[in-house]
Enzyme design. Sequence first.
Site, PDB file in Angstrom:
ATOM      1  N   GLY B  10     -72.090  33.501   2.081  1.00  0.00           N
ATOM      2  CA  GLY B  10     -72.817  32.943   0.908  1.00  0.00           C
ATOM      3  C   GLY B  10     -73.714  33.876   0.850  1.00  0.00           C
ATOM      4  O   GLY B  10     -74.697  34.261   1.733  1.00  0.00           O
ATOM      5  N   ALA B  14     -80.444  31.007   0.912  1.00  0.00           N
ATOM      6  CA  ALA B  14     -80.379  30.851   2.516  1.00  0.00           C
ATOM      7  C   ALA B  14     -79.594  31.827   2.951  1.00  0.00           C
ATOM      8  O   ALA B  14     -80.130  32.377   3.879  1.00  0.00           O
ATOM      9  CB  ALA B  14     -79.654  29.397   2.625  1.00  0.00           C
ATOM     10  N   GLY B  15     -78.532  32.210   2.315  1.00  0.00           N
ATOM     11  CA  GLY B  15     -77.946  33.405   3.188  1.00  0.00           C
ATOM     12  C   GLY B  15     -78.559  34.578   3.018  1.00  0.00           C
ATOM     13  O   GLY B  15     -78.489  35.302   4.049  1.00  0.00           O
ATOM     14  N   HIS B 236     -79.537  13.693 -10.909  1.00  0.00           N
ATOM     15  CA  HIS B 236     -80.746  14.575 -11.724  1.00  0.00           C
ATOM     16  C   HIS B 236     -80.745  13.498 -13.181  1.00  0.00           C
ATOM     17  O   HIS B 236     -79.977  13.362 -13.753  1.00  0.00           O
ATOM     18  CB  HIS B 236     -80.509  15.999 -11.991  1.00  0.00           C
ATOM     19  CG  HIS B 236     -81.862  16.445 -12.325  1.00  0.00           C
ATOM     20  ND1 HIS B 236     -82.636  16.411 -13.271  1.00  0.00           N
ATOM     21  CD2 HIS B 236     -82.713  17.555 -11.536  1.00  0.00           C
ATOM     22  CE1 HIS B 236     -83.962  16.889 -13.367  1.00  0.00           C
ATOM     23  NE2 HIS B 236     -83.891  17.869 -12.379  1.00  0.00           N
ATOM     24  N   SER B 250     -84.771  21.146 -16.372  1.00  0.00           N
ATOM     25  CA  SER B 250     -85.671  20.914 -15.295  1.00  0.00           C
ATOM     26  C   SER B 250     -86.543  19.728 -15.320  1.00  0.00           C
ATOM     27  O   SER B 250     -87.255  19.339 -16.237  1.00  0.00           O
ATOM     28  CB  SER B 250     -86.380  22.194 -15.197  1.00  0.00           C
ATOM     29  OG  SER B 250     -87.359  22.196 -14.263  1.00  0.00           O
ATOM     30  N   ARG B 285     -86.360  11.757  -8.603  1.00  0.00           N
ATOM     31  CA  ARG B 285     -85.086  11.645  -9.370  1.00  0.00           C
ATOM     32  C   ARG B 285     -84.275  10.519  -9.097  1.00  0.00           C
ATOM     33  O   ARG B 285     -83.724  10.066  -9.954  1.00  0.00           O
ATOM     34  CB  ARG B 285     -84.418  13.020  -8.898  1.00  0.00           C
ATOM     35  CG  ARG B 285     -85.037  14.295  -9.503  1.00  0.00           C
ATOM     36  CD  ARG B 285     -84.600  15.461  -8.823  1.00  0.00           C
ATOM     37  NE  ARG B 285     -85.239  16.646  -9.430  1.00  0.00           N
ATOM     38  CZ  ARG B 285     -84.971  17.802  -8.835  1.00  0.00           C
ATOM     39  NH1 ARG B 285     -83.828  18.131  -8.250  1.00  0.00           N
ATOM     40  NH2 ARG B 285     -85.851  18.907  -9.465  1.00  0.00           N
ATOM     41  N   GLU B 376     -78.005  24.331   1.092  1.00  0.00           N
ATOM     42  CA  GLU B 376     -77.763  23.287   0.490  1.00  0.00           C
ATOM     43  C   GLU B 376     -76.569  22.677   1.451  1.00  0.00           C
ATOM     44  O   GLU B 376     -76.372  21.536   1.563  1.00  0.00           O
ATOM     45  CB  GLU B 376     -77.423  23.397  -0.836  1.00  0.00           C
ATOM     46  CG  GLU B 376     -77.060  21.807  -1.581  1.00  0.00           C
ATOM     47  CD  GLU B 376     -76.915  21.880  -2.930  1.00  0.00           C
ATOM     48  OE1 GLU B 376     -76.903  22.861  -3.753  1.00  0.00           O
ATOM     49  OE2 GLU B 376     -76.133  21.006  -3.449  1.00  0.00           O
ATOM     50  N   ARG B 386     -83.700  14.055  -2.407  1.00  0.00           N
ATOM     51  CA  ARG B 386     -84.714  15.138  -2.314  1.00  0.00           C
ATOM     52  C   ARG B 386     -85.823  15.147  -3.341  1.00  0.00           C
ATOM     53  O   ARG B 386     -85.554  14.864  -4.659  1.00  0.00           O
ATOM     54  CB  ARG B 386     -83.697  16.488  -2.636  1.00  0.00           C
ATOM     55  CG  ARG B 386     -84.473  17.883  -2.645  1.00  0.00           C
ATOM     56  CD  ARG B 386     -83.430  19.063  -2.466  1.00  0.00           C
ATOM     57  NE  ARG B 386     -82.670  19.101  -3.746  1.00  0.00           N
ATOM     58  CZ  ARG B 386     -83.215  19.436  -4.959  1.00  0.00           C
ATOM     59  NH1 ARG B 386     -84.491  20.111  -4.995  1.00  0.00           N
ATOM     60  NH2 ARG B 386     -82.711  19.783  -5.922  1.00  0.00           N
ATOM     61  N   LEU B 392     -85.495  24.922  -3.123  1.00  0.00           N
ATOM     62  CA  LEU B 392     -85.534  26.306  -3.055  1.00  0.00           C
ATOM     63  C   LEU B 392     -86.314  26.742  -1.659  1.00  0.00           C
ATOM     64  O   LEU B 392     -85.926  27.502  -0.954  1.00  0.00           O
ATOM     65  CB  LEU B 392     -86.333  27.068  -4.330  1.00  0.00           C
ATOM     66  CG  LEU B 392     -85.718  26.948  -5.605  1.00  0.00           C
ATOM     67  CD1 LEU B 392     -86.675  27.435  -6.659  1.00  0.00           C
ATOM     68  CD2 LEU B 392     -84.457  28.048  -5.441  1.00  0.00           C
TER      69      LEU B 392
END
Lengths: 257, 588, 204
Positions: B10, B14-15, B236, B250, B285, B376, B386, B392
């Site tokens: 990935g 994160a990866g 969302h 957003s 959310r 994630e 969340r 992020l």
Amino acid sequence: MANDNKVINIKVKRQDKPDSAPYWEEFNIPYKPNMNVVSVLMEVRKNPVNVQGKAVNPVVWECNCLEEVCGACTMLINGVPRQACAALIDKIYEQTGFGKQIVLAPLTKFPIVRDLTINRDRMFENLKRVKAWVPVDGSWAIARGPRFADREQRWAYIISRCMTCGCCQEACPNVSGKSKFIGPSHIAQVRLFNTHPIGEMHKEDRLDALMLEGGIQECGNAQNCRKVCPKEIPLTNHIAFMNKETFKYAVRKWRTK
Amino acid sequence: MSKQKIIVVGGGLAGLMATMRIAEKGMPVDLLSLVPVKRSHSVCAQGGINAALDTKGETDSTWEHFDDTIYGGDFLANQPPVKRMCEAAPGIIYTMDRMGVMFTRTAEGLLDLRNFGGQKNKRTAFAGATTGAQLEYCCDEQVRKHEAAGLVTKYEGWEFLSAVVDDEGLCRGCIAQNLTTMEIRIFKGDAVILATGGGGMIYAKSTTSTICTATAAGSIFQQGAYLANMEFIQIHPTAMLGDDKTRLMSESARGEGGRVWTYKDGKPWYFLEEMYPAYGNLVPRDIASRAIHKVCVDMGLGIDGKNQVYLDLSHLPTDFLNRRLGGIMEIYEKFHGDDPRKVAMKIFPGIHYFMGGIHVDENHQTCIPGLFAAGECDYMYHGANRLGANSLLSALYSGTVCGPAALKYAKGLSKTAEDADEKAFTAELKKQEAFDEKIKKMNGTENPYVLHQELGETMRANVGIVRNNKDLTANDQAIREIKERWEKINMVDGHGFSNQTIFFARDLKNMIEVAHAITVGALRRDESRGSHYKPDFPDRNDEKFLKTSKSRWTPDGPEIEWEEVDISLIKPRKRVYNVAKEVSASGK
Amino acid sequence: MDKKSNFLIRRIHSLLAIIPIGIFLLFHLSLNSTVFFGGRPLYEAVINFMKNMPLVWVLELVIIFVPILVHAIYGLWIVYVAKNNAFNYKYGNNWAFYLQRITALITAVFLVFHVYLQRFSVHEAEGVIDGLTGLLQNPLFFILYAIGLLSAIFHFCNGFFTFLISWGITIGDHSQKICRYISMTLFVVIGVWGVSILTVIAGF
């Protein structure tokens, strides 16, 4: 307008393998409002039958985000390089007339993998060549970042939206099989990294890279890059600025050698 | 000992962060990614990244950030890792700033911060409305630096098929397949880090990218790894409906002053501001999505009678909007046609993020030693809901934890993957090759793409904003049927080269397994907590369900186990947003 | 440097186009403009003066032949590597890019003919003018000759526009646009100027 029985007719330039011969194939898809080229291709793969009524292999193409931020689905749509996800069918019809055939083809400046998928590795390799990164000591938390003026950030941010999609390379007449031109996007990237207060400390490395074979001097000012950039990066201004920088640098280097 | 190597699967935030941290210590990394890493789904994140930088004179603190996160997650997250994440956040932002992320600036050249949902202080650093893309590009560049130095080898266009687990039960590498040549091969590594993202595609229409199938998670789920808290799916509140996907608008739109409203009795009704006076449009959310659902579905007040309301920015100055929200202005204008600077946007709630994921310990290691998960695809930091701009952060932070942890694990091995018994590798390779052959030869009646749409439809209908056990039971049944129908797939593409349908069919199999875990998790959790809302059980039930649900794969469907949540730092309290949050009693 | 670079040659190629070639072009046209003031006698006198200047061949070699040859030979390579696409991307600057390459080829052919005819075929000014006047009185030849001349002028004027960008003098949109207008105005002005000279010579 009644849309019953209306179809979207697409003509796709297909190729089974990198070295096999290309051929054209047409598909009809039932019209729905608010479709885009990606959703049309998705319909094709749900029922991969061409206009002759023959079952064929589904069209292969790349896509990912569908929001015009990943750059994957770049292809030629009626001859123009752009992201298929952002190519709304209704908008295309506004220009060409409802129901007019839409022609899809892979980008021509990159090796074809299959159908509409292409291999853009070259662009990522060239990012290595121009050292498009800020050489920090490490990713650990050392200190606050450098201060950076708001007015500088405003234009630098625009460059940093480049998604390496290849539109500018496709439209540039000087990017061809015969030249090694790295292309417009990468010249703007050099300006970006040469502007960042830490990146600036190593600007000579990038300027050197930009003056090698296939570098900035290959630009012929056709200025198509700017017109097709989906992120509206004023590439031509950045190229002109880097022309100045490379020249100044070349003179300085010669004088102080 | 032979030369060691770590595999990262990935190329999202994160990866890439994990890769960076490992490469910096001199350990080679094989980085596998479905797409060129620069095109990973992290680029879709828009609004920003949270860190208590406290530069706005609000006496913000990492503790307040921690408390907001735990409170926003309805106390389901294990608290110590979340606390460490919030404490690390400012350092992470400063590091990204040093690496060249073009964050939006204040007049004196500092990082600007804005408001985000579920938190009272300005705490969200941002780069216009393309923060995820900016962070991803920056990490991509840093990893490219390590690649140029020979420490990182990228395998772009490879899909993870399964982990290789040897007789000792240790993960020694993985099997992956090339998307173009269709080659299936062994990748040996002393540790494998999965940073494979969420699974929005399970719902077919979501704000996620088409590669977000959770196929890797689904695969190791069937190999014995646990999935945790899968029933918590973030919906969302502000997305725009499209034919191919729902596109995110957003939360920063609300953070910068956007107002949500619909018509009631012929007049604009700012229902979030009325229902939640303390937070107004900046409720988290799950709360906003439920309110929109209530207004549209229960009260029938959606715009044009549809399930949609207005998100209005038209009262804000154009220059301000272009500068701070330019990215989403463009997306709405391009994909919808109207100019959101002039008219209110029509939005509706869409599937967005998986709070749950692969179960890991505090070092991000799964129950299979040597197999790690970050980003994630893990379940660690967000509990039952969340907060915006925390994803992020958790992606980057989990990379900084997971990378070094995997490195430490690898260094501590007595036998490297290169020296490990060949048997485990060849056995797993054979298994995957056989499965590939099976898919290739499928000549039933089901088109995999159509079957996928049906999976998405049943998931959206039954495991969405409002859930009840009758629907969930029906969904369980529907998924069992889809699982059977999967066996009757028709391989519509007969080509042996760059055959996307083979990958899609395999991903679909894994999606079905994960969908099942989501459904059963939701069925078992008889309470309402965070994003999981059951009107039949309207309250949070800490006594019974202040527990992580752990899903274990069995051929007959997932089995749920319950695990205690570490609430050692903040005592759970009632989560409400119509009045200001109580100050947390403990800590400081 | 271990990797080769064509940066220097590209910049030299660009510079030569203005200094000395562009300046020479203007000088050349100015000299020819004597046809407007003194008619054929003055024109003949000027040509004879130029031809009989001491060491004129050194000047010709250094200021004219070598720069033009270098510019032309490397220019052919530049024309060769481009994949023109003006019919696909119908933007003004892209058309200019395409025309720049077409006019480069026309100019090259024109110059070979022009230099042979007016410099090497005959040695006396009288003969040069007679020859040219005779040819120009043929309408077809006049058109071809005018196309050659206009190509050279376009190539210079448009080249001036790109020169300013390639040396980083015009960077922003505004300055580039202004210089685009200037370059095209120059083309029209110099073009009319050049063709008028031809018309006068044709009438001798």
